[in-house]
Design a protein around this motif. Sequence first.
Motif, PDB file in Angstrom:
ATOM      1  N   SER A  49      44.256  48.704  29.193  1.00 63.86           N
ATOM      2  CA  SER A  49      44.348  50.092  29.642  1.00 63.86           C
ATOM      3  C   SER A  49      44.114  50.177  31.144  1.00 63.86           C
ATOM      4  O   SER A  49      43.411  49.363  31.731  1.00 63.86           O
ATOM      5  CB  SER A  49      43.313  50.945  28.913  1.00 63.86           C
ATOM      6  N   LYS A  50      44.708  51.173  31.748  1.00 59.77           N
ATOM      7  CA  LYS A  50      44.549  51.345  33.201  1.00 59.77           C
ATOM      8  C   LYS A  50      43.091  51.563  33.575  1.00 59.77           C
ATOM      9  O   LYS A  50      42.627  51.081  34.604  1.00 59.77           O
ATOM     10  CB  LYS A  50      45.403  52.521  33.674  1.00 59.77           C
ATOM     11  N   ASP A  51      42.387  52.337  32.718  1.00 62.69           N
ATOM     12  CA  ASP A  51      40.981  52.602  33.013  1.00 62.69           C
ATOM     13  C   ASP A  51      40.149  51.327  33.026  1.00 62.69           C
ATOM     14  O   ASP A  51      39.316  51.123  33.913  1.00 62.69           O
ATOM     15  CB  ASP A  51      40.392  53.585  31.973  1.00 62.69           C
ATOM     16  N   SER A  52      40.390  50.494  32.018  1.00 58.87           N
ATOM     17  CA  SER A  52      39.590  49.264  31.953  1.00 58.87           C
ATOM     18  C   SER A  52      39.898  48.376  33.156  1.00 58.87           C
ATOM     19  O   SER A  52      38.996  47.762  33.732  1.00 58.87           O
ATOM     20  CB  SER A  52      39.863  48.519  30.645  1.00 58.87           C
ATOM     21  N   LEU A  53      41.160  48.334  33.539  1.00 59.65           N
ATOM     22  CA  LEU A  53      41.523  47.505  34.693  1.00 59.65           C
ATOM     23  C   LEU A  53      40.950  48.085  35.979  1.00 59.65           C
ATOM     24  O   LEU A  53      40.541  47.353  36.882  1.00 59.65           O
ATOM     25  CB  LEU A  53      43.053  47.395  34.814  1.00 59.65           C
ATOM     26  N   LYS A  54      40.903  49.405  36.022  1.00 62.20           N
ATOM     27  CA  LYS A  54      40.391  50.051  37.219  1.00 62.20           C
ATOM     28  C   LYS A  54      38.906  49.732  37.397  1.00 62.20           C
ATOM     29  O   LYS A  54      38.437  49.517  38.507  1.00 62.20           O
ATOM     30  CB  LYS A  54      40.593  51.558  37.126  1.00 62.20           C
ATOM     31  N   TYR A  55      38.191  49.687  36.273  1.00 60.30           N
ATOM     32  CA  TYR A  55      36.763  49.382  36.366  1.00 60.30           C
ATOM     33  C   TYR A  55      36.520  47.906  36.701  1.00 60.30           C
ATOM     34  O   TYR A  55      35.722  47.588  37.573  1.00 60.30           O
ATOM     35  CB  TYR A  55      36.061  49.734  35.049  1.00 60.30           C
ATOM     36  N   TRP A  56      37.229  47.010  36.010  1.00 58.46           N
ATOM     37  CA  TRP A  56      36.864  45.593  36.121  1.00 58.46           C
ATOM     38  C   TRP A  56      37.593  44.820  37.214  1.00 58.46           C
ATOM     39  O   TRP A  56      37.064  43.854  37.758  1.00 58.46           O
ATOM     40  CB  TRP A  56      37.098  44.884  34.786  1.00 58.46           C
ATOM     41  N   MET A  57      38.820  45.177  37.519  1.00 58.48           N
ATOM     42  CA  MET A  57      39.562  44.378  38.501  1.00 58.48           C
ATOM     43  C   MET A  57      39.163  44.781  39.920  1.00 58.48           C
ATOM     44  O   MET A  57      38.849  45.933  40.158  1.00 58.48           O
ATOM     45  CB  MET A  57      41.066  44.557  38.304  1.00 58.48           C
ATOM     46  N   PRO A  58      39.205  43.875  40.865  1.00 62.35           N
ATOM     47  CA  PRO A  58      39.571  42.473  40.712  1.00 62.35           C
ATOM     48  C   PRO A  58      38.414  41.611  40.207  1.00 62.35           C
ATOM     49  O   PRO A  58      37.274  42.061  40.201  1.00 62.35           O
ATOM     50  CB  PRO A  58      39.915  42.070  42.147  1.00 62.35           C
ATOM     51  N   VAL A  59      38.745  40.388  39.822  1.00 58.91           N
ATOM     52  CA  VAL A  59      37.723  39.397  39.486  1.00 58.91           C
ATOM     53  C   VAL A  59      36.897  39.158  40.749  1.00 58.91           C
ATOM     54  O   VAL A  59      37.452  38.909  41.801  1.00 58.91           O
ATOM     55  CB  VAL A  59      38.380  38.073  39.034  1.00 58.91           C
ATOM     56  N   ASP A  60      35.581  39.275  40.619  1.00 57.54           N
ATOM     57  CA  ASP A  60      34.747  39.114  41.815  1.00 57.54           C
ATOM     58  C   ASP A  60      34.556  37.649  42.195  1.00 57.54           C
ATOM     59  O   ASP A  60      34.620  37.295  43.363  1.00 57.54           O
ATOM     60  CB  ASP A  60      33.395  39.779  41.601  1.00 57.54           C
ATOM     61  N   ILE A  61      34.279  36.829  41.188  1.00 58.66           N
ATOM     62  CA  ILE A  61      34.042  35.415  41.474  1.00 58.66           C
ATOM     63  C   ILE A  61      34.767  34.598  40.424  1.00 58.66           C
ATOM     64  O   ILE A  61      34.561  34.800  39.233  1.00 58.66           O
ATOM     65  CB  ILE A  61      32.532  35.076  41.438  1.00 58.66           C
ATOM     66  N   TYR A  62      35.615  33.701  40.885  1.00 58.12           N
ATOM     67  CA  TYR A  62      36.418  32.907  39.957  1.00 58.12           C
ATOM     68  C   TYR A  62      36.114  31.430  40.144  1.00 58.12           C
ATOM     69  O   TYR A  62      36.423  30.842  41.175  1.00 58.12           O
ATOM     70  CB  TYR A  62      37.904  33.184  40.205  1.00 58.12           C
ATOM     71  N   PHE A  63      35.499  30.844  39.129  1.00 57.63           N
ATOM     72  CA  PHE A  63      35.151  29.425  39.171  1.00 57.63           C
ATOM     73  C   PHE A  63      36.285  28.603  38.563  1.00 57.63           C
ATOM     74  O   PHE A  63      36.828  28.969  37.513  1.00 57.63           O
ATOM     75  CB  PHE A  63      33.885  29.163  38.351  1.00 57.63           C
ATOM     76  N   GLY A  64      36.648  27.517  39.202  1.00 62.06           N
ATOM     77  CA  GLY A  64      37.706  26.691  38.624  1.00 62.06           C
ATOM     78  C   GLY A  64      37.963  25.444  39.447  1.00 62.06           C
ATOM     79  O   GLY A  64      37.285  25.183  40.433  1.00 62.06           O
ATOM     80  N   GLY A  65      38.952  24.722  39.031  1.00 65.29           N
ATOM     81  CA  GLY A  65      39.201  23.417  39.638  1.00 65.29           C
ATOM     82  C   GLY A  65      40.198  23.463  40.773  1.00 65.29           C
ATOM     83  O   GLY A  65      41.025  24.358  40.873  1.00 65.29           O
ATOM     84  N   MET A  66      40.088  22.482  41.637  1.00 71.43           N
ATOM     85  CA  MET A  66      40.975  22.336  42.777  1.00 71.43           C
ATOM     86  C   MET A  66      42.402  22.017  42.304  1.00 71.43           C
ATOM     87  O   MET A  66      43.368  22.306  42.990  1.00 71.43           O
ATOM     88  CB  MET A  66      40.428  21.171  43.623  1.00 71.43           C
ATOM     89  N   GLU A  67      42.501  21.404  41.122  1.00 72.70           N
ATOM     90  CA  GLU A  67      43.808  20.943  40.652  1.00 72.70           C
ATOM     91  C   GLU A  67      44.747  22.087  40.296  1.00 72.70           C
ATOM     92  O   GLU A  67      45.932  21.883  40.100  1.00 72.70           O
ATOM     93  CB  GLU A  67      43.634  19.993  39.457  1.00 72.70           C
TER      94      GLU A  67
END
Length: 947
Positions: free
Chosen positions: A666-684
């Motif tokens: 839903s637009k509301d849920s995306l409006k509240y949560w996006m963007p991702v604040d911190i994204y952990f992941g690999g260099m690959e």
Amino acid sequence: MTKYDPKKIEAKWQKYWQENKTFVSSNDSKKDKKYVLVEFPYPSGVGLHMGHVRPYTAADVTARYYRLKGFEVMFPMGWDAFGLPAENYAIKTGKPPAQTTEENIANIKRQITEFGYSFDWDREINTTDPNYYKWTQWLFLQFYKAGLAFEDTGLINWCPKDKTGLANEEVINGECERCGAKVEKKELKQWYLKITEYAEKLLQGLDGLDKWPDAVKLQQQNWIGKSEGAEIEFSVIMSDSEGSRDSSLQASRSSEYRQDDIKIKVFTTRPDTIFGATYLVVAPEHPLLKELKIDNQKEVGDYIEKATDQEEQDRTREDKEKTGVELKGIKAVNPASGEEIPVWVADYVLGNYGTGAIMAVPAHDERDFEFATKFDLPIKPVVVPTKEPINGYGVGAMLLTSDGKFVLQRRDQNASKDPYKVAFFGGGVEGDETIENALLRELKEELSLDIEFSNFKYFHSYTLKKDQKNVFGQLFVANNIDAQKLDLNEGAKIEILTAEEVLNHPDTTNFVKEVVAKYQTRSAEVLTEPGLLFNSGEFDGMASEEALPKMAEKYGQPKTTYRLRDWVFSRQRYWGEPIPIIHCDKDGIVPVPENQLPVTLPEVENYEPTGTGQSPLAGIDEWVNTECSECGGPAKRETNTMPQWAGSSWYFLRYADSKNDKEFASKDSLKYWMPVDIYFGGMEHTTLHLLYSRFWNIFLHHDQGLVPVSEPYVERVPHGIVLASDGTKMSKSKGNVVNPDELTEKYGADVTRMYELFLGPHGQMVAWNEDGITGVSKFLARVWTWLTEKEFGQDDSKTLSELHRLIKDTDRDIASYAYNTAVSGFMKFYNEVKDLEMSKDSAVSFLSLLYPFAPHICEELYEILGGKGSVQDLSWPEYDADKVVQDIITIAVQVNGKVRDEIEVDASATEDEIKTQALASEKVQKFIAGEPKKIIYVPQKLINFVG
RNA sequence: GCCCGGGUGGCGGAAUUGGUAUACGCACAGGACUUAAAAUCCUGGGCCAGAAAUGGAUUGAGGGUUCAAGUCCCUCCCCGGGCACCA
């Protein structure tokens, strides 16, 4: 007295968190949000490995920390479950991938739970769930409707082992990213996503990502590979070619071509060198090759066949000899010089970059030079090297005299305001000395200069250097070009003489003639840097940088190209999202209507890929045969599936609203949560998942308005990979894989988590080494004993100051992902205060700080201390700078920058008092001779006596 | 070849704006407890010289700036990663 028993307490608290939904996040919170994300795993049969533990632990610390800080934290988890291993396993055992996937998920979820990660399982997603991939298909249709998903036939990367097509990003050094097999080229009809349409937005978006590591941004930038230059058209004309010629053919061709006015369009980043373009090269794949009628049709045809047949790897190998064939019977016209130049076909020009054709400038491009040298094509320099004068030195010229003397002209060092003022420096040849040696000697002895000699085919140059770096001046002597006078950067003049003029000059000695002759036979070099133009008509004397845009405009059109290729989006395999498309004889390509989604994967008996470019789905007639939603007539379903990257290209959006069956979120849920604040992941994943998901998000934002932000991830935190103790990659075949289950069993989750973080900086790769784990194990056991046996009372002032220092340091370390120093901070704190008086409040504060790292033990100790509920419900202790102030401080005393003593002074002591006390030190007196000339005082830190 | 990142004790690593290099941990040595070992606790040195007090050297190599350099500048070497005939 109880003993620290991780097994018992960890199970207890994991159960508590689950039952109390401690980590479940709300879409309706009034609090500020933090969206903490870690890449979701592929649920392989092996289960969790050390490569997961590192980022998960880091992300978990961060999530728990921000909860304590008062944020509504979403920390979701899911399964990226489409992909080849499940399918390959199915081929071996006959077990349906859906079933093995489910089993694997159960196992890996158990492992994750045993590490105590604070994931919000209420938002769990699975890319292979039809309720999920319904929306992956729906999103594909949005790309299709926007004209960004299209079907095309072309040469694509083909993995012979996995028997499927691959995206450009999935080919690493000519090998399949997954299985390592050598990638082949295959002509296939494929679905593509037009990522190239978003090349500029993907590039520009990087600028705003301040919290991304530069390495990641640079890598994406290079992958997108923007080049600015020009497209220039060269007219093709007939030419008389040697040998016999069919006059009727010539006549027919002549009328055909002259009227049609065939042109070859090239792309170049150096339109400023166009006067030096002495031939054209077209790629073997160039479409024009099929139209052009040439004299040596057969020879060229054979070459093209051979060139396009070979594997990509051979074609791009670095040490490969250049090959090519001239197109006989035609010439191209250089639009700048008007010269008629030959046209070649050669495989060093790539068909899928730029226009698939180049203008070759051998004097200023190494590849063209190599080619021209091999096939004896003309090399025409049009750029002369220049270097900025440094430290007042300028450009000079050399004059040779009949008695072997030479005079070197240079700009006066002190005449910076008048660039024309010159000084002269004279020298001469002694005895049998060569002029080159004489120059070297004089320059070295008199002016401490080095001389560097460069020889080009048409001129040679001397670069005079001071201190091996500062350019003193440059001399040019042309070999066989017209004499030119060039304006140089600061207005100084140089004179270029032709070889003839040099040789015939009355002042030139025989010796110089020899030198010049010798230079001409030396191996030539290529100047690829910009410089000053010559041999370039009206642009003579102009700097490359200035001439470039003008010449691009005059002889062609300015043009930007990208290296990024469109994303090959279909795979000839079973275990993936079916592409929601129908092929109808009458209506052609028809998208499946949205209300018929999802197009579910049928059960098949044989998962084996056919290897013919067809997916196993093609064999299921009852699934393939359907009716056209446009005309109602018989039609066939698209049997290719989407690549593994499809589901992960938007999963971060689904977490916001994972149960929604009306929209992807839903637009509301995306409006509240996006963007991702911190994204952990690999260099690959830098040029794979990370680039793909940015593309989807940017599309959904700009094109569709379905997502509120353009860039999905504010901050990217990459982790170094975990290697085996021998420094090599952990792999089953080598038997050096560390099983996380064994570690939690042996040491407990808290110890394993902390040790993993303590091993080294999060972004750096580490070799797993179990030796040090006892240190962390001992530490937690000590904390346990300490706090369970401690009699609490009032805080010692040092306890308090150490506690507040710890708050500050831990804050800083978590925010900057320096988990290893955070762990050592806890150890240090314990060492400092364990024997001091301490209050129960301070103990609880300490537990809150330690909690993100070792949550189970902290929960249990908190309960033992009489706390109610979970530590997670407390708040992060407030840092109070006043508490860390100490009464007595230590000042280092230096003499001439060397530490000689330390003194303890009252924190309020003045500079004078400190000086007096420092001077009183015997150790200091020993090193001070007389009255110090200078005293440097750094408040609170040190005092330095300079003698 | 080009573009990033890095090089600090026996080992993993720390050092905030240039301000006490080697925090924290491992390993090592000595001691306490124990019949003994393990576990636990205490203490210690860290390279060179010295019995010690102490002194000297030291952050891949060389040079420079500075009162002061692991940190800034120049040159070079080595390791890791990415791209690689992209015109």
